[in-house]
Scaffold this active site. Structure first.
Site, PDB file in Angstrom:
ATOM      1  N   GLY A  56       0.833  -1.194   0.000  1.00  0.00           N
ATOM      2  CA  GLY A  56       0.000   0.000   0.000  1.00  0.00           C
ATOM      3  C   GLY A  56       0.870   1.247   0.000  1.00  0.00           C
ATOM      4  O   GLY A  56       2.072   1.185   0.299  1.00  0.00           O
ATOM      5  N   CYS A  83       5.323  -5.924   1.734  1.00  0.00           N
ATOM      6  CA  CYS A  83       5.595  -4.485   1.646  1.00  0.00           C
ATOM      7  C   CYS A  83       4.910  -3.738   2.801  1.00  0.00           C
ATOM      8  O   CYS A  83       5.269  -3.934   3.951  1.00  0.00           O
ATOM      9  CB  CYS A  83       5.187  -3.958   0.276  1.00  0.00           C
ATOM     10  SG  CYS A  83       5.872  -2.323  -0.105  1.00  0.00           S
ATOM     11  N   TYR A  84       3.908  -2.900   2.521  1.00  0.00           N
ATOM     12  CA  TYR A  84       3.231  -2.197   3.611  1.00  0.00           C
ATOM     13  C   TYR A  84       2.618  -3.191   4.590  1.00  0.00           C
ATOM     14  O   TYR A  84       2.644  -2.981   5.808  1.00  0.00           O
ATOM     15  CB  TYR A  84       2.144  -1.272   3.058  1.00  0.00           C
ATOM     16  CG  TYR A  84       1.408  -0.513   4.145  1.00  0.00           C
ATOM     17  CD1 TYR A  84       1.910   0.684   4.644  1.00  0.00           C
ATOM     18  CD2 TYR A  84       0.221  -1.014   4.692  1.00  0.00           C
ATOM     19  CE1 TYR A  84       1.250   1.373   5.655  1.00  0.00           C
ATOM     20  CE2 TYR A  84      -0.437  -0.340   5.702  1.00  0.00           C
ATOM     21  CZ  TYR A  84       0.073   0.856   6.183  1.00  0.00           C
ATOM     22  OH  TYR A  84      -0.579   1.526   7.188  1.00  0.00           O
ATOM     23  N   HIS A 170       8.135  -7.226  -3.301  1.00  0.00           N
ATOM     24  CA  HIS A 170       6.918  -7.735  -3.937  1.00  0.00           C
ATOM     25  C   HIS A 170       7.205  -9.078  -4.627  1.00  0.00           C
ATOM     26  O   HIS A 170       7.703  -9.097  -5.756  1.00  0.00           O
ATOM     27  CB  HIS A 170       6.395  -6.731  -4.974  1.00  0.00           C
ATOM     28  CG  HIS A 170       5.807  -5.501  -4.359  1.00  0.00           C
ATOM     29  ND1 HIS A 170       4.512  -5.450  -3.897  1.00  0.00           N
ATOM     30  CD2 HIS A 170       6.344  -4.290  -4.113  1.00  0.00           C
ATOM     31  CE1 HIS A 170       4.270  -4.241  -3.404  1.00  0.00           C
ATOM     32  NE2 HIS A 170       5.365  -3.525  -3.508  1.00  0.00           N
ATOM     33  N   GLU A 172       5.001 -11.019  -5.832  1.00  0.00           N
ATOM     34  CA  GLU A 172       3.950 -11.315  -6.808  1.00  0.00           C
ATOM     35  C   GLU A 172       4.252 -10.809  -8.210  1.00  0.00           C
ATOM     36  O   GLU A 172       3.605 -11.227  -9.185  1.00  0.00           O
ATOM     37  CB  GLU A 172       2.612 -10.718  -6.330  1.00  0.00           C
ATOM     38  CG  GLU A 172       2.495  -9.212  -6.393  1.00  0.00           C
ATOM     39  CD  GLU A 172       3.040  -8.495  -5.161  1.00  0.00           C
ATOM     40  OE1 GLU A 172       2.694  -7.317  -4.965  1.00  0.00           O
ATOM     41  OE2 GLU A 172       3.813  -9.119  -4.391  1.00  0.00           O
ATOM     42  N   ASP A 228     -16.099 -14.724 -22.259  1.00  0.00           N
ATOM     43  CA  ASP A 228     -16.795 -14.772 -20.975  1.00  0.00           C
ATOM     44  C   ASP A 228     -18.183 -15.392 -21.118  1.00  0.00           C
ATOM     45  O   ASP A 228     -18.538 -16.323 -20.392  1.00  0.00           O
ATOM     46  CB  ASP A 228     -16.913 -13.372 -20.366  1.00  0.00           C
ATOM     47  CG  ASP A 228     -15.565 -12.722 -20.135  1.00  0.00           C
ATOM     48  OD1 ASP A 228     -14.561 -13.466 -20.093  1.00  0.00           O
ATOM     49  OD2 ASP A 228     -15.510 -11.497 -20.012  1.00  0.00           O
ATOM     50  N   LYS A 371      -9.698 -13.731 -15.682  1.00  0.00           N
ATOM     51  CA  LYS A 371      -9.768 -13.984 -17.122  1.00  0.00           C
ATOM     52  C   LYS A 371      -8.942 -15.198 -17.532  1.00  0.00           C
ATOM     53  O   LYS A 371      -9.385 -16.014 -18.345  1.00  0.00           O
ATOM     54  CB  LYS A 371      -9.276 -12.746 -17.880  1.00  0.00           C
ATOM     55  CG  LYS A 371      -9.563 -12.762 -19.377  1.00  0.00           C
ATOM     56  CD  LYS A 371     -11.003 -12.409 -19.631  1.00  0.00           C
ATOM     57  CE  LYS A 371     -11.268 -12.109 -21.092  1.00  0.00           C
ATOM     58  NZ  LYS A 371     -12.611 -11.548 -21.311  1.00  0.00           N
TER      59      LYS A 371
END
Length: 516
Positions: A56, A83-84, A170, A172, A228, A371
């Site tokens: 954040g 992180c945050y 991070h 990710e 979709d 997705k």
């Protein structure tokens, strides 16, 4: 929908919260995103198998900065801070967070002090992606420091007895090459989470949930040709067979071959009962003389409503239709604040908008999926590859890729140019490297050119290939020059009305993916 117990991703204002949730799912573990404002009791009511605190933009010691209730760490649920979230975790548990003036942004070298569990089997020096101005200078009691960097004396810590860990960087993002392995070490080795989020389990859970919801009632689905709605309909059909009827409104604004793909390939692959409404003349008539993009959208939405209403009434003659299938995805739910799941529909991007008095109960089999997961489910269900990997396409279709009035002749020109661009992208093997490839006709612009021995005043075509993960942000695709050259040569040779091809090199922001 029946789903496994989740890993909760607590969003502390991060730009990467959705990415964290996706990475957890790539580890075959179900995840959900919740706001940091959610009371701890409500989080625990979801029976999470683990909790991840996102990054954040705030500083933990600023007034009003998001804080983590210590009760979250006392509930016995494994927790991982990023992180945050790492700093907030350290502060809540008695560690020290300071503003040292040694900021780290971007690629950073991380020194692993001891492997612990997060870094088990990884190299002692790691390339990681940092984004911080504060840092943890002392770990909480009971935590061992497992890594540091030049600007972060405590860049990772672990408390294996409490099943808690955290990192300043991070894991990710792709810029941390071993980040997914670190995340999986937390999930599997520290939290002890099972890998039970698979294509087969998703399909089985959805089929059971749909059957329970629908019973023996009739179900309607507006099929657009996009991935979709196609996957949503295929899942519902797998569950209830001919109780489902799909309606395909061909508004005449699709790209070359797409109507045939729905009417022939999709039906052959699934056996779905399909009602086709050919309404191209109606839509073109309503769009006659209209150049304003917002007016185009409103007209197309209005005409869709009317055509769809009539189709719904005709189908209802064979039995009451009580349910409507929607291709709502998990990002739609997150971005709308979580959704309400109400049974009355006013509008939806997948069907172009429905009237206030047209009431159905919603069937949303993709509501918990991203997705990439939808594409994987579509492939598992046997849908045509061209449909599963179809680039996102706007509901108003080519109408908003023609800058100016929409006419049959202009649609033919744009379809021809678009077909060439897609053929060359496919021939180069780049379909899956590009998120979306709008081709835009500047119909109200004339460009001087020379073709043969004469001067021409043709239309420019704009190529707009972009890369993205979720369409919230995007960058223009660096297509190889030979591919761009082939597209340009073929378009100007094969489409007589076009004498100039240009490339849009604008990112989002500041531009949008579509021109209108």
């Amino acid at each position: 929908m029946s789903v496994p117990r989740p890993v909760l991703v607590v969003d502390l204002g991060a730009q990467y919260a959705q990415l964290i949730a996706r990475r957890v799912r790539e580890a075959r573990v179900y995840s959900e995103i919740v706001p940091h404002s959610m009371p701890v009791a409500d989080m625990l009511a979801k029976r999470p198998v683990a909790i991840i605190l996102s990054g954040g933009p705030s500083s933990v010691y600023e007034p009003g900065a998001p804080q983590i209730d210590r009760a979250l760490f006392e509930a016995g649920v494994p927790v991982f801070g990023i992180c945050y979230g790492f700093q907030a975790m350290a502060q809540a548990l008695g560690g020290t967070v300071e503003h040292t003036g040694q900021r780290e942004f971007g690629g950073t070298k991380l020194a692993v002090l001891e492997s612990g569990r997060l870094f088990d089997g990884l190299a002692p020096t790691q390339d990681v992606w940092m984004s911080h101005g504060d840092c943890v200078t002392a770990a909480p009691p009971g935590f061992g420091v497992t890594a540091q960097s030049a600007g972060a004396p405590v860049a990772a810590f672990e408390d294996l007895a409490g099943r808690r860990a955290g990192v300043q960087f991070h894991p990710e993002v792709a810029h941390t090459p071993d980040g997914q392995r670190m995340l999986e070490h937390f999930l599997y080795d520290i939290a002890g989470v099972e890998r039970n989020w698979t294509n087969a389990s998703i399909i089985a859970d959805q089929v059971a949930a749909i059957r329970e919801q629908v019973g023996d009632k009739q179900v309607l689905c507006a099929l657009s040709g996009g991935v979709d709605s196609a996957v949503a309909a295929a899942l519902v059909h797998r569950a209830i067979g001919d109780q489902l009827t799909c309606v395909f409104v061909d508004h005449g604004l699709l790209r070359a071959g797409e109507a045939e793909q729905v009417e022939t390939d999709y039906v052959q692959a699934t056996g779905i009962k399909l009602k086709v409404v050919n309404a191209a003349d109606r839509f073109l008539g309503a769009l006659s003389g209209v150049a304003d993009p917002e007016q185009k959208r409103k007209i197309i939405g209005r005409e869709f409503i009317r055509v769809f209403e009539q189709a719904a009434r005709e189908i209802a003659l064979e039995g009451d239709v009580e349910f409507l299938v929607q291709g709502t995805l998990y990002p739609d739910v997150v971005e709308s604040g979580g959704g309400t799941g109400t049974a009355s529909i006013k509008s939806h991007h997948n069907v172009g908008g429905l009237p206030d008095d047209l009431k159905f109960a919603l069937v949303e089999p993709l509501r918990t999926l991203f997705k990439d997961e939808v594409r994987a489910i579509g492939a598992e269900l046997g849908l045509p590859e061209a449909m599963v990997w179809r680039h996102p396409f706007p509901g108003p279709g080519l109408a908003i890729r023609i800058i100016g009035e929409v006419t049959r002749e202009r649609l033919d020109v744009l379809r021809a140019a678009d077909r060439i661009a897609r053929e060359e992208l496919t021939a180069a093997g780049l379909d899956r490297d590009v998120w979306q490839f709008p081709v835009v006709l500047l119909a109200d612009v004339r460009s001087v050119g020379v073709q043969g021995d004469g001067r021409t005043y043709g239309h420019p075509i704009v190529l707009r290939p972009v890369t993205s993960e979720d369409a919230m942000t995007a960058d223009w695709s660096r297509l190889p020059y030979p591919v761009i050259a082939r597209i340009s040569t073929r378009v100007t040779n094969e489409v007589p009305e076009v004498n100039r091809v240009v490339l849009d090199v604008t990112s989002k922001p500041p531009g949008t993916i579509e021109w209108e």
